[in-house]
Write an enzyme that holds these catalytic residues in place. Structure first.
Site, PDB file in Angstrom:
ATOM      1  N   SER A 198      15.266 -89.856  -6.084  1.00 54.61           N
ATOM      2  CA  SER A 198      15.581 -90.945  -5.168  1.00 54.61           C
ATOM      3  C   SER A 198      16.091 -90.382  -3.851  1.00 54.61           C
ATOM      4  O   SER A 198      16.585 -89.248  -3.785  1.00 54.61           O
ATOM      5  CB  SER A 198      16.654 -91.855  -5.774  1.00 54.61           C
ATOM      6  OG  SER A 198      17.940 -91.273  -5.658  1.00 54.61           O
ATOM      7  N   ASP A 199      15.965 -91.156  -2.787  1.00 53.49           N
ATOM      8  CA  ASP A 199      16.654 -90.794  -1.564  1.00 53.49           C
ATOM      9  C   ASP A 199      18.156 -90.861  -1.840  1.00 53.49           C
ATOM     10  O   ASP A 199      18.604 -91.398  -2.858  1.00 53.49           O
ATOM     11  CB  ASP A 199      16.257 -91.735  -0.420  1.00 53.49           C
ATOM     12  CG  ASP A 199      16.242 -91.033   0.930  1.00 53.49           C
ATOM     13  OD1 ASP A 199      17.011 -90.062   1.089  1.00 53.49           O
ATOM     14  OD2 ASP A 199      15.481 -91.454   1.813  1.00 53.49           O
ATOM     15  N   PHE A 200      18.953 -90.317  -0.941  1.00 53.91           N
ATOM     16  CA  PHE A 200      20.343 -90.029  -1.258  1.00 53.91           C
ATOM     17  C   PHE A 200      21.246 -91.269  -1.157  1.00 53.91           C
ATOM     18  O   PHE A 200      21.167 -92.024  -0.182  1.00 53.91           O
ATOM     19  CB  PHE A 200      20.864 -88.926  -0.339  1.00 53.91           C
ATOM     20  CG  PHE A 200      20.447 -87.548  -0.782  1.00 53.91           C
ATOM     21  CD1 PHE A 200      21.326 -86.485  -0.737  1.00 53.91           C
ATOM     22  CD2 PHE A 200      19.172 -87.314  -1.288  1.00 53.91           C
ATOM     23  CE1 PHE A 200      20.953 -85.216  -1.171  1.00 53.91           C
ATOM     24  CE2 PHE A 200      18.787 -86.054  -1.721  1.00 53.91           C
ATOM     25  CZ  PHE A 200      19.678 -84.998  -1.663  1.00 53.91           C
TER      26      PHE A 200
ATOM     27  N   LEU B  86      21.999 -94.030  -3.591  1.00 50.46           N
ATOM     28  CA  LEU B  86      21.566 -95.369  -3.984  1.00 50.46           C
ATOM     29  C   LEU B  86      22.531 -96.065  -4.943  1.00 50.46           C
ATOM     30  O   LEU B  86      22.370 -97.249  -5.219  1.00 50.46           O
ATOM     31  CB  LEU B  86      20.175 -95.307  -4.643  1.00 50.46           C
ATOM     32  CG  LEU B  86      18.981 -95.457  -3.707  1.00 50.46           C
ATOM     33  CD1 LEU B  86      18.904 -94.314  -2.724  1.00 50.46           C
ATOM     34  CD2 LEU B  86      17.684 -95.565  -4.506  1.00 50.46           C
TER      35      LEU B  86
END
Length: 584
Positions: free
Chosen positions: A302-304, A306
């Site tokens: 995931s992008d950072f 979340l």
């Protein structure tokens, strides 16, 4: 635990390694925080980003993937990393750490996206590589990046960014290749060949292609790091255009995929409405599309940030849990796993997973599925069976520095050049008395003289693409968002200067700019995409020919931008300069 090093099928080996790990050690593989690295790491000092020490992350929490933010001089990084590797390989699972980084070879400094080059060769931003569209150069650049990262001990790149730059206001355009899928796909393939090699292996740096399924079409161009920018829209029905570069990346063997923060609004796939939650939380997108339809078998990170709301350096930084803000941290974690995510970027509280297992809400088989993929990535990179050591590349080798400097000039794009010979006709020849604004006189060629406006025959003015400064949230100050209009005082200053002498305007296009108010007051206009003053002057004087073409259009007005569709490339009415333009 001991690590099985028998030569056999990597999937089976990964499964055996995971089966020998405790639940807590398996959970640690799913977390991927960012840290700052000192030349001599203090293992017990709390991190300003997490409040947790390196020892606790590595030993107590079993974390084995770490992104590096601030680092010491590149030639000191490998020694600092080895301290952490020694700790990791002698405790807990004894698996090594995979160190990752955002880009480090260009100009933009943004702690949430990229780092300005220091101690390595410096190149134009990726959008400049898109302006040149030279696949061989992109491949060679990525090979240089791979050598530098390996010399530092970094084996995972949080790039390339392959989003299409279809929304002119979007803040992240500098790190993309441009507005069209075919060009982005070609350059993505070349980049992956340079960074990973023919296949992901012991000599590779694993590439993370982002932001799946294409992060460019943000509503009003706002950035989804922040609550006001969470919506992603497709009024032109061009979802497939944005997805296409990821098809190319998967076919080229990308090891890792990162979904975007954005929350799709009104999107349908195969006739079914897509749940309005951030892409990483969306099972239709991650499992249905990425895994099942596109056949991706690698790691999804995931992008950072979340899951956990944070305050960083005194600024609020809410979790990018768009569409699921009402869920608890545990429920957000469970939804990410259910969607198909393997690893949580920026997160470090491993009890989120162990508690779910203990409470019976997360099947151990689902935890093991992600843990196996992650260990298999380590195996493919040769980190568990270290290959024989070879001599490391020279960081910042003179030949690499020279190539980067040349590329800075080559990608520059001439937008306006006088038809008739004039003091501002490009290339500029002969010795000049020149008035400089935004450039340092040390970059002038031999025989040139910097002069006050009253004594100059020519002015060279260098400006940056405009944006609206914002600083309410952590990272917000570094994001170039909002209006593309030049400040009124700058427009007036350029107009006044243009009355006195010919003006060569150089504009750094990390995003488009509305140049309409100044175009009649300048004699020549050149765009750069990340360049030193010396590289700018080499292009203006013809020492190196500027070969770039606009990788996106320059709209005529903000009204035209507002009326355009964010998912459609080159969609503004009557642009001042169309995509692909060059005056040469």
């Amino acid at each position: 635990m001991s690590i099985d090093t028998a030569p056999t099928n990597l999937t089976a080996r990964a499964a055996r390694i995971v089966s020998d790990m405790t639940v807590a050690e398996r959970a640690g593989l799913l977390f991927h925080p960012m840290v700052f690295l000192d030349e001599t790491p203090d293992l017990d000092a709390p991190s300003p980003l997490t409040g947790v020490s390196l020892r606790e992350l590595i030993v107590d929490r079993g974390i084995r993937f770490i992104t590096l933010g601030a680092i010491p001089a590149p030639d000191r990084v490998a020694g600092a990393i080895q301290v952490l590797q020694d700790l990791a390989t002698t405790t807990g699972s004894r698996l090594p750490i995979v160190f990752a980084t955002d880009p480090r070879h260009s100009f933009v400094q943004n702690d949430g996206a990229s780092h300005r080059a220091a101690g390595v060769s410096q190149w134009p931003e990726p959008i400049g590589l898109g302006a040149l569209a030279d696949e061989d150069l992109v491949r060679d650049f990525a090979r240089i990046v791979r050598g530098d990262y390996r010399a530092m001990g970094i084996r995972m790149a949080l790039h390339p960014q392959i989003d299409l730059t279809t929304e002119p206001r979007w803040a992240r355009q500098a790190q993309s290749f441009g507005a069209t899928a075919p060009l982005t796909g070609r350059l993505t393939r070349a980049y992956l060949e340079g960074l990973q090699g023919d296949a992901l292996g012991a000599d590779s740096v694993a590439a993370t292609v982002k932001h799946f399924p294409g992060g460019g079409p943000q509503q009003d161009g706002e950035d989804p790091h922040f609550p006001y920018g969470r919506e992603q829209v497709y009024p032109g029905g061009r979802f497939e255009d944005h997805l296409a570069p990821f098809r190319d990346a998967i076919a080229a063997g990308a090891g890792i995929v990162m979904p975007y923060y954005g929350m799709p609004v009104g999107l349908e796939l195969d006739g079914e409405p897509v749940e309005q939650v951030g892409f990483a939380f969306n099972r239709q997108i991650i499992t249905g599309l990425l895994r099942e339809k596109l056949g991706f078998e690698g790691v999804v990170i995931s992008d950072f940030g979340l899951i956990t709301d944070q305050v960083v350096f005194g600024k609020p930084f809410p979790a990018r849990a768009w569409g699921v803000e009402q869920l608890s941290r545990e429920d957000r974690t469970l939804k990410l796993l259910h969607a198909g995510v393997d690893q949580f970027g920026g997160e470090f509280d491993t009890t989120l997973v162990t508690t779910l297992v203990e409470d019976g809400r997360l099947d151990i088989a689902r935890l093991d599925e992600s843990a196996r993929r992650i260990v298999q990535l380590q195996l493919r990179l040769g980190l568990i069976d270290p290959p024989p050591q070879h001599s490391a590349p020279v960081l910042g080798a003179p030949s690499d520095v020279a190539r980067g400097l040349e590329a800075q000039s080559r990608v520059m794009t001439v937008l306006v050049n006088p038809d008739a010979p004039s003091p501002a006709h490009l290339p500029l020849t002969g010795s000049r008395r020149v008035h400089l604004q935004g450039l340092d006189a040390s970059a002038l060629p031999a025989g040139w003289v910097a002069a006050e406006a009253a004594a100059a025959e020519l002015a060279i003015v260098r400006i940056s693409a405009p944006f609206e400064p914002r600083d309410d949230y952590f990272l917000e100050a570094g994001m170039e968002q909002g209006s593309l209009d030049l400040p009124a005082d700058l427009v007036a200053e350029i107009a006044e200067l243009g009355k006195r002498m010919p003006v060569v305007l150089v504009v750094t296009l990390t995003r488009p700019a509305i140049l309409t108010p100044v175009i009649a007051d300048v004699a020549a206009v050149v765009a750069d995409f990340g360049a030193s003053d010396a590289a700018v002057m080499r292009a203006l004087t013809g020492e190196i020919r500027p070969e770039g073409r606009l990788p996106f259009e320059l709209p005529r007005s903000m009204a035209a931008v507002a009326d355009s569709r964010p998912d459609v490339a080159s969609d503004s009415a009557d642009p001042l300069f169309p995509a692909g333009w060059s005056a040469l």
